[in-house]
Write a protein that holds these residues in place. Sequence first.
Motif, PDB file in Angstrom:
ATOM      1  N   PRO A  46       0.900  -1.203  -0.064  1.00 43.09           N
ATOM      2  CA  PRO A  46       0.120   0.002  -0.131  1.00 43.09           C
ATOM      3  C   PRO A  46       0.978   1.142  -0.061  1.00 43.09           C
ATOM      4  O   PRO A  46       0.222   2.367  -0.061  1.00 43.09           O
ATOM      5  CB  PRO A  46      -0.762   0.036   1.284  1.00 43.09           C
ATOM      6  CG  PRO A  46      -0.027  -0.954   2.193  1.00 43.09           C
ATOM      7  CD  PRO A  46       0.797  -1.819   1.168  1.00 43.09           C
ATOM      8  N   TYR A  47       1.981   1.133   0.297  1.00 46.68           N
ATOM      9  CA  TYR A  47       2.935   2.509   0.354  1.00 46.68           C
ATOM     10  C   TYR A  47       3.741   2.715  -0.997  1.00 46.68           C
ATOM     11  O   TYR A  47       4.557   3.686  -0.964  1.00 46.68           O
ATOM     12  CB  TYR A  47       3.934   2.252   1.578  1.00 46.68           C
ATOM     13  CG  TYR A  47       2.808   1.993   2.966  1.00 46.68           C
ATOM     14  CD1 TYR A  47       1.745   2.423   3.259  1.00 46.68           C
ATOM     15  CD2 TYR A  47       3.569   1.000   3.600  1.00 46.68           C
ATOM     16  CE1 TYR A  47       1.156   2.056   4.245  1.00 46.68           C
ATOM     17  CE2 TYR A  47       2.825   0.668   4.737  1.00 46.68           C
ATOM     18  CZ  TYR A  47       1.511   0.933   5.068  1.00 46.68           C
ATOM     19  OH  TYR A  47       1.043   0.590   6.308  1.00 46.68           O
ATOM     20  N   GLU A  48       3.377   1.786  -1.895  1.00 47.32           N
ATOM     21  CA  GLU A  48       4.363   1.928  -3.067  1.00 47.32           C
ATOM     22  C   GLU A  48       3.877   3.079  -3.878  1.00 47.32           C
ATOM     23  O   GLU A  48       2.731   3.072  -4.153  1.00 47.32           O
ATOM     24  CB  GLU A  48       4.288   0.561  -3.871  1.00 47.32           C
ATOM     25  CG  GLU A  48       5.273  -0.560  -3.022  1.00 47.32           C
ATOM     26  CD  GLU A  48       6.765  -0.276  -3.192  1.00 47.32           C
ATOM     27  OE1 GLU A  48       7.221   0.388  -4.096  1.00 47.32           O
ATOM     28  OE2 GLU A  48       7.283  -0.662  -2.553  1.00 47.32           O
ATOM     29  N   ASN A  49       4.854   3.591  -4.580  1.00 50.03           N
ATOM     30  CA  ASN A  49       4.297   4.798  -5.525  1.00 50.03           C
ATOM     31  C   ASN A  49       3.115   5.822  -5.128  1.00 50.03           C
ATOM     32  O   ASN A  49       2.313   6.048  -5.801  1.00 50.03           O
ATOM     33  CB  ASN A  49       3.585   4.173  -6.897  1.00 50.03           C
ATOM     34  CG  ASN A  49       4.826   3.292  -7.453  1.00 50.03           C
ATOM     35  OD1 ASN A  49       6.025   3.745  -7.624  1.00 50.03           O
ATOM     36  ND2 ASN A  49       4.568   1.947  -7.797  1.00 50.03           N
ATOM     37  N   ARG A  50       3.434   6.265  -3.998  1.00 44.31           N
ATOM     38  CA  ARG A  50       2.495   7.222  -3.483  1.00 44.31           C
ATOM     39  C   ARG A  50       2.939   8.520  -3.144  1.00 44.31           C
ATOM     40  O   ARG A  50       4.040   8.779  -3.368  1.00 44.31           O
ATOM     41  CB  ARG A  50       1.874   6.840  -2.014  1.00 44.31           C
ATOM     42  CG  ARG A  50       1.280   5.327  -1.764  1.00 44.31           C
ATOM     43  CD  ARG A  50       0.016   5.029  -2.337  1.00 44.31           C
ATOM     44  NE  ARG A  50      -1.106   5.988  -1.415  1.00 44.31           N
ATOM     45  CZ  ARG A  50      -1.660   5.365  -0.282  1.00 44.31           C
ATOM     46  NH1 ARG A  50      -1.401   4.220  -0.022  1.00 44.31           N
ATOM     47  NH2 ARG A  50      -2.573   6.203   0.081  1.00 44.31           N
ATOM     48  N   ASP A  51       1.898   9.529  -3.113  1.00 46.35           N
ATOM     49  CA  ASP A  51       2.457  10.750  -3.009  1.00 46.35           C
ATOM     50  C   ASP A  51       3.421  10.881  -2.123  1.00 46.35           C
ATOM     51  O   ASP A  51       3.509  10.556  -0.670  1.00 46.35           O
ATOM     52  CB  ASP A  51       1.207  11.736  -2.453  1.00 46.35           C
ATOM     53  CG  ASP A  51       1.635  13.264  -2.246  1.00 46.35           C
ATOM     54  OD1 ASP A  51       2.704  13.690  -1.861  1.00 46.35           O
ATOM     55  OD2 ASP A  51       0.480  14.039  -2.212  1.00 46.35           O
ATOM     56  N   PRO A  52       4.866  11.462  -2.254  1.00 44.15           N
ATOM     57  CA  PRO A  52       5.847  11.433  -1.375  1.00 44.15           C
ATOM     58  C   PRO A  52       5.564  12.204   0.162  1.00 44.15           C
ATOM     59  O   PRO A  52       6.188  11.835   0.815  1.00 44.15           O
ATOM     60  CB  PRO A  52       7.026  12.503  -2.163  1.00 44.15           C
ATOM     61  CG  PRO A  52       6.606  12.283  -3.558  1.00 44.15           C
ATOM     62  CD  PRO A  52       4.937  12.296  -3.628  1.00 44.15           C
ATOM     63  N   ARG A  53       4.614  13.130   0.080  1.00 51.58           N
ATOM     64  CA  ARG A  53       4.201  13.486   1.343  1.00 51.58           C
ATOM     65  C   ARG A  53       3.926  12.572   2.473  1.00 51.58           C
ATOM     66  O   ARG A  53       3.932  12.692   3.659  1.00 51.58           O
ATOM     67  CB  ARG A  53       3.179  14.715   1.234  1.00 51.58           C
ATOM     68  CG  ARG A  53       3.876  15.928   0.713  1.00 51.58           C
ATOM     69  CD  ARG A  53       2.802  17.015   0.108  1.00 51.58           C
ATOM     70  NE  ARG A  53       2.056  16.418  -0.875  1.00 51.58           N
ATOM     71  CZ  ARG A  53       0.924  17.051  -1.450  1.00 51.58           C
ATOM     72  NH1 ARG A  53       0.504  18.410  -1.162  1.00 51.58           N
ATOM     73  NH2 ARG A  53       0.063  16.762  -2.523  1.00 51.58           N
TER      74      ARG A  53
END
Length: 527
Positions: free
Chosen positions: A316-323
């Motif tokens: 779930p944390y792959e390729n997410r908004d860097p914030r």
Amino acid sequence: MKNIKSIIILLIAGWLSTNCQTDLLETIPNDRISKEIFWQTISDAEFAANAVYPSLDGLGIFAYDGITDLLMTNHPFNANVNIQRGFGTVATGRFFSEWEDSYQGIRRANDFMDNIDRVQYDNASDINRLRGEVMTIRAYHYIKLAMLYGDVPLITTDIDIEGGRNITRTPVSEVWDFVEAELEQAAAWLPYHNNGRIGKGAALGLKARAMLFSGRFSQAAEAAKRVIDDGEHTLYPDYYGLFQYQGQNNSEILLDRQRARDVNAHNIYAILAPWSQIPGSTGSLYVPTQKMIDMYEMINGKSIDDPDSGFDPFNPYENRDPRLAHSVFLTGRTPLPDGGTYGSTPNTDGSDAVQITVYSTATGYNVRKYVANQDYNNPSNSGLNIILLRYAEVLLTYAEAKTELGEIDQSVYDAINAVRERPSVEMPPINMEDGHSQEELRQIIRKERTVELAFEGHRLFDIRRWRIGEEEMPGMPLGMTYVENGELKQVELQGFERSFNSNRDYLWPIPQQERDLNPNLVQNQGW
């Protein structure tokens, strides 16, 4: 007879002595600085202005978000939990402390304004600068009071005990009128960059915030545009570093609560850091919910519930908004101050496995903003300044106000995209050519504001002004998703239900302690 004569002589001598010293009973107190000897020089005025600054919010901003849907108070015995669950009463301490703290700050400001004309000065701009600083702080408190309680007593000069027992609540529209005028005058007196002191950007930025909160969108857009056009404030390129020591006093900061190690320190690290990183302490007082995590888009700009987003619930944390990674400790990914890796998956021996202790995170997440590695060895001695207003908020205020006015042009998109395209974030722009409706753009801005300003004390006020409490607040908070035996599971906080009464909870009650002293303070509806 000799004794009587002696007594008479002593009485006469005493009478003569006191009559020769007519000012004997008008002595200057020696246990404090008196007005008769203080308000004389510009240095006195600066000391007096300095005494108003500590009334600004500090760690309390986290408690605002901690009673909303996106951040929860993690310690079950903390008093804020009662507010989360709808069990607050007119006697709840938090309702009183916010009222008391703000009015103490206002009293300090009023004392300054009542006495500043005593000071002898050569340069009026020096005195007016200090006036502007204090007026800005006073307005800051009234913005908060208006949002928390609605109608509140508008006090702009010192009052005595009897006056305090008879004062009534001022209509909130008049409070907003006062704040608008106060900040406009302050802005006229203040320079922009002021060596850590309040400057013009703070006054105009707060005016933009106040006018947005009050629904005066034209004034909000105008004040925000002045900050933008003046070009004195810019976005700091490193979003993570913005809340670390390397980002102190950068050009994005319009207003903060200044702190310093060993001199004026605080314990933000001990409050927010994961339990494993607080030797002998508690930590994890406020923790993000899954609802907050889900608001962060994919790196391609699509929401995770979009079938074309590429979101993988098993990663779930792959390729997410860097914030997201800049703001939240994520299990298996985020480095810890002690050199390890954050691990919160339930039923494991991870560093911070869910509910491994009563103090560990109940949701599987911890706030990363303001958790500095340098504070690891002395978690109660942090010198990080607490940001109260920054340029990104001004940009989003401008975009929201213009959208609410229906004045949607390229400048609105430019403001949104400046925030999204910050170096270290670099999210795809929102394009005007896509033809968003007013409602679509409204939701884009609200989401952007929530993500950009996460855990900075804004969510409670946004819920109130957007009137979304009954939709967003009730229900059981959810925590992280994780894989167990090949199946996807989710942390649920069984037995914990948030509550929101739309007929009552858009305002806090007038504290009972205040109404006991002054029954003229009529109570808010439902309390």
